[in-house]
Motif scaffolding. Structure first.
Motif, PDB file in Angstrom:
ATOM      1  N   LEU A 103      46.466  39.399  55.603  1.00  0.00           N
ATOM      2  CA  LEU A 103      45.499  38.309  55.433  1.00  0.00           C
ATOM      3  C   LEU A 103      45.915  37.441  54.250  1.00  0.00           C
ATOM      4  CD1 LEU A 103      42.246  40.364  56.057  1.00  0.00           C
ATOM      5  CD2 LEU A 103      43.364  38.762  57.616  1.00  0.00           C
ATOM      6  N   PRO A 104      45.361  36.222  54.148  1.00  0.00           N
ATOM      7  CA  PRO A 104      45.731  35.345  53.026  1.00  0.00           C
ATOM      8  C   PRO A 104      45.475  36.050  51.685  1.00  0.00           C
ATOM      9  CG  PRO A 104      44.411  34.156  54.635  1.00  0.00           C
ATOM     10  CD  PRO A 104      44.397  35.605  55.039  1.00  0.00           C
ATOM     11  N   PRO A 105      46.482  36.085  50.814  1.00  0.00           N
ATOM     12  CA  PRO A 105      46.333  36.829  49.556  1.00  0.00           C
ATOM     13  C   PRO A 105      45.430  36.122  48.551  1.00  0.00           C
ATOM     14  CG  PRO A 105      48.442  35.735  49.598  1.00  0.00           C
ATOM     15  CD  PRO A 105      47.800  35.490  50.941  1.00  0.00           C
ATOM     16  N   ALA A 106      44.774  36.934  47.744  1.00  0.00           N
ATOM     17  CA  ALA A 106      43.976  36.454  46.615  1.00  0.00           C
ATOM     18  C   ALA A 106      44.393  37.290  45.410  1.00  0.00           C
ATOM     19  CB  ALA A 106      42.491  36.600  46.889  1.00  0.00           C
ATOM     20  N   ASN A 107      44.853  36.629  44.381  1.00  0.00           N
ATOM     21  CA  ASN A 107      45.319  37.317  43.183  1.00  0.00           C
ATOM     22  C   ASN A 107      44.480  36.885  42.001  1.00  0.00           C
ATOM     23  OD1 ASN A 107      47.587  38.384  44.646  1.00  0.00           O
ATOM     24  ND2 ASN A 107      48.502  36.359  44.479  1.00  0.00           N
ATOM     25  N   GLY A 108      44.364  37.769  41.047  1.00  0.00           N
ATOM     26  CA  GLY A 108      43.638  37.428  39.834  1.00  0.00           C
ATOM     27  C   GLY A 108      44.340  37.964  38.614  1.00  0.00           C
TER      28      GLY A 108
ATOM     29  N   THR B  89      44.279  43.980  34.177  1.00  0.00           N
ATOM     30  CA  THR B  89      45.224  42.930  33.777  1.00  0.00           C
ATOM     31  C   THR B  89      45.611  42.033  34.944  1.00  0.00           C
ATOM     32  OG1 THR B  89      47.108  44.423  34.060  1.00  0.00           O
ATOM     33  CG2 THR B  89      46.145  44.271  31.843  1.00  0.00           C
ATOM     34  N   SER B  90      45.602  42.575  36.148  1.00  0.00           N
ATOM     35  CA  SER B  90      45.869  41.786  37.350  1.00  0.00           C
ATOM     36  C   SER B  90      45.356  42.559  38.567  1.00  0.00           C
ATOM     37  CB  SER B  90      47.371  41.514  37.503  1.00  0.00           C
ATOM     38  OG  SER B  90      48.069  42.722  37.714  1.00  0.00           O
ATOM     39  N   TYR B  91      45.096  41.825  39.637  1.00  0.00           N
ATOM     40  CA  TYR B  91      44.683  42.474  40.879  1.00  0.00           C
ATOM     41  C   TYR B  91      45.148  41.633  42.050  1.00  0.00           C
ATOM     42  CZ  TYR B  91      40.754  39.234  40.230  1.00  0.00           C
ATOM     43  OH  TYR B  91      39.989  38.115  40.009  1.00  0.00           O
ATOM     44  N   ARG B  92      45.363  42.295  43.176  1.00  0.00           N
ATOM     45  CA  ARG B  92      45.838  41.626  44.387  1.00  0.00           C
ATOM     46  C   ARG B  92      45.026  42.142  45.560  1.00  0.00           C
ATOM     47  NH1 ARG B  92      50.781  39.304  45.955  1.00  0.00           N
ATOM     48  NH2 ARG B  92      51.498  39.739  43.851  1.00  0.00           N
ATOM     49  N   GLY B  93      44.591  41.209  46.396  1.00  0.00           N
ATOM     50  CA  GLY B  93      43.814  41.593  47.565  1.00  0.00           C
ATOM     51  C   GLY B  93      43.570  40.398  48.458  1.00  0.00           C
ATOM     52  N   VAL B  94      42.369  40.318  49.006  1.00  0.00           N
ATOM     53  CA  VAL B  94      41.979  39.255  49.926  1.00  0.00           C
ATOM     54  C   VAL B  94      40.515  38.914  49.671  1.00  0.00           C
ATOM     55  CG1 VAL B  94      41.443  40.918  51.752  1.00  0.00           C
ATOM     56  CG2 VAL B  94      41.987  38.573  52.359  1.00  0.00           C
ATOM     57  N   ARG B  95      40.154  37.652  49.825  1.00  0.00           N
ATOM     58  CA  ARG B  95      38.751  37.268  49.650  1.00  0.00           C
ATOM     59  C   ARG B  95      37.895  37.926  50.730  1.00  0.00           C
ATOM     60  NH1 ARG B  95      41.559  32.954  48.117  1.00  0.00           N
ATOM     61  NH2 ARG B  95      41.137  32.208  46.011  1.00  0.00           N
ATOM     62  N   LEU B  96      36.723  38.364  50.341  1.00  0.00           N
ATOM     63  CA  LEU B  96      35.805  38.976  51.300  1.00  0.00           C
ATOM     64  C   LEU B  96      35.496  38.012  52.429  1.00  0.00           C
ATOM     65  CD1 LEU B  96      33.928  41.164  52.339  1.00  0.00           C
ATOM     66  CD2 LEU B  96      32.217  40.408  50.659  1.00  0.00           C
TER      67      LEU B  96
ATOM     68  N   ALA C 214      34.589  38.857  40.750  1.00  0.00           N
ATOM     69  CA  ALA C 214      35.218  38.439  39.494  1.00  0.00           C
ATOM     70  C   ALA C 214      34.493  37.304  38.773  1.00  0.00           C
ATOM     71  CB  ALA C 214      36.665  38.034  39.758  1.00  0.00           C
ATOM     72  N   LYS C 215      33.665  36.556  39.471  1.00  0.00           N
ATOM     73  CA  LYS C 215      32.971  35.442  38.822  1.00  0.00           C
ATOM     74  C   LYS C 215      31.556  35.793  38.376  1.00  0.00           C
ATOM     75  CE  LYS C 215      35.924  31.908  40.569  1.00  0.00           C
ATOM     76  NZ  LYS C 215      36.055  30.496  40.804  1.00  0.00           N
ATOM     77  N   ASP C 216      31.156  37.044  38.571  1.00  0.00           N
ATOM     78  CA  ASP C 216      29.866  37.485  38.037  1.00  0.00           C
ATOM     79  C   ASP C 216      29.937  37.501  36.513  1.00  0.00           C
ATOM     80  OD1 ASP C 216      28.925  37.864  40.596  1.00  0.00           O
ATOM     81  OD2 ASP C 216      28.757  40.040  40.455  1.00  0.00           O
ATOM     82  N   ILE C 217      28.828  37.278  35.850  1.00  0.00           N
ATOM     83  CA  ILE C 217      28.784  37.355  34.391  1.00  0.00           C
ATOM     84  C   ILE C 217      29.051  38.787  33.954  1.00  0.00           C
ATOM     85  CG2 ILE C 217      27.287  37.143  32.374  1.00  0.00           C
ATOM     86  CD1 ILE C 217      25.927  34.776  33.923  1.00  0.00           C
ATOM     87  N   ARG C 218      28.407  39.728  34.594  1.00  0.00           N
ATOM     88  CA  ARG C 218      28.647  41.161  34.366  1.00  0.00           C
ATOM     89  C   ARG C 218      29.297  41.694  35.636  1.00  0.00           C
ATOM     90  NH1 ARG C 218      23.718  40.506  31.227  1.00  0.00           N
ATOM     91  NH2 ARG C 218      24.259  41.064  29.076  1.00  0.00           N
ATOM     92  N   THR C 219      30.581  41.955  35.554  1.00  0.00           N
ATOM     93  CA  THR C 219      31.367  42.275  36.741  1.00  0.00           C
ATOM     94  C   THR C 219      31.191  43.715  37.224  1.00  0.00           C
ATOM     95  OG1 THR C 219      33.216  42.723  35.273  1.00  0.00           O
ATOM     96  CG2 THR C 219      33.129  40.540  36.301  1.00  0.00           C
ATOM     97  N   GLY C 220      30.785  44.610  36.364  1.00  0.00           N
ATOM     98  CA  GLY C 220      30.684  46.022  36.725  1.00  0.00           C
ATOM     99  C   GLY C 220      29.700  46.353  37.820  1.00  0.00           C
TER     100      GLY C 220
END
Length: 179
Positions: free
Chosen positions: A56-61, A78-85, A156-162
């Motif tokens: 699927l189209p990659p999403a990196n952060g 430090t980095s992550y690789r996946g796909v947008r939900l 990743a764009k939540d204020i509190r990501t946990g």
């Protein structure tokens, strides 16, 4: 005399109860998430393994602080690789034929240990937050391990990501909330 009897009874009670609180902890259960299922209000239910997600189209952060609900830092990715939900949901094709049906959808992401988080269609498709809801399979340059499962999710764009960081992700369910 009373103290000796009480002490003897207390000691006997503790010894009798010892197996319950001194026993070895239960064996760890396998939390690994080997596949992700997408079910519910979708035209094509899916079962995706990491190899499928890579197609699927990659999403990196980049660097991301995972913060708990109280703002305390849990970890730094430090980095992550996946796909947008939403790319996964597009592949499954949301079943919302009516003009306003999409607005009534809730998307529930669940882990193998039962932890679950919820997103609305509006968050994922009609707000900047949707860009950062990532189903990931690599973290810090490596495949996920038993601490995260093979598949995870982060908002990743939540204020509190946990609170919406799902380790051991294994299910996405789309539900219509109201008729």
């Amino acid at each position: 005399m009373f103290k000796k009897i009480f002490s003897a009874c207390t000691a006997a009670s503790l010894l009798a109860a010892a197996p319950a609180w001194c026993a070895a902890p239960p064996a760890a259960r396998d939390n690994m998430s080997h596949a992700l299922t997408v079910t519910g209000k979708v035209a094509m239910p899916l079962t995706l393994k990491v190899a499928d997600l890579r197609q699927l189209p990659p999403a990196n952060g980049g660097e991301l602080a995972v913060t708990r609900h109280n703002g305390d830092k849990a970890e730094t990715i430090t980095s992550y690789r996946g796909v947008r939900l939403r790319d996964i949901l597009d592949k499954a094709a949301l079943d919302a034929p009516g003009h306003n049906d999409v607005k009534k959808l809730a998307i529930i992401a669940t882990a193998t240990d039962g932890y679950a988080v919820v997103f609305s269609w509006g968050e994922l498709y009609n707000a900047p937050a949707g860009e950062g809801v990532i189903v990931y399979y690599e973290k810090n340059g490596k495949a996920l391990d038993e601490n995260d499962g093979e598949i995870g999710l982060i908002s990743a764009k939540d204020i509190r990501t946990g609170p919406r960081h799902v380790k051991w992700l294994n299910a996405i369910e789309v539900r219509k909330m109201v008729e």
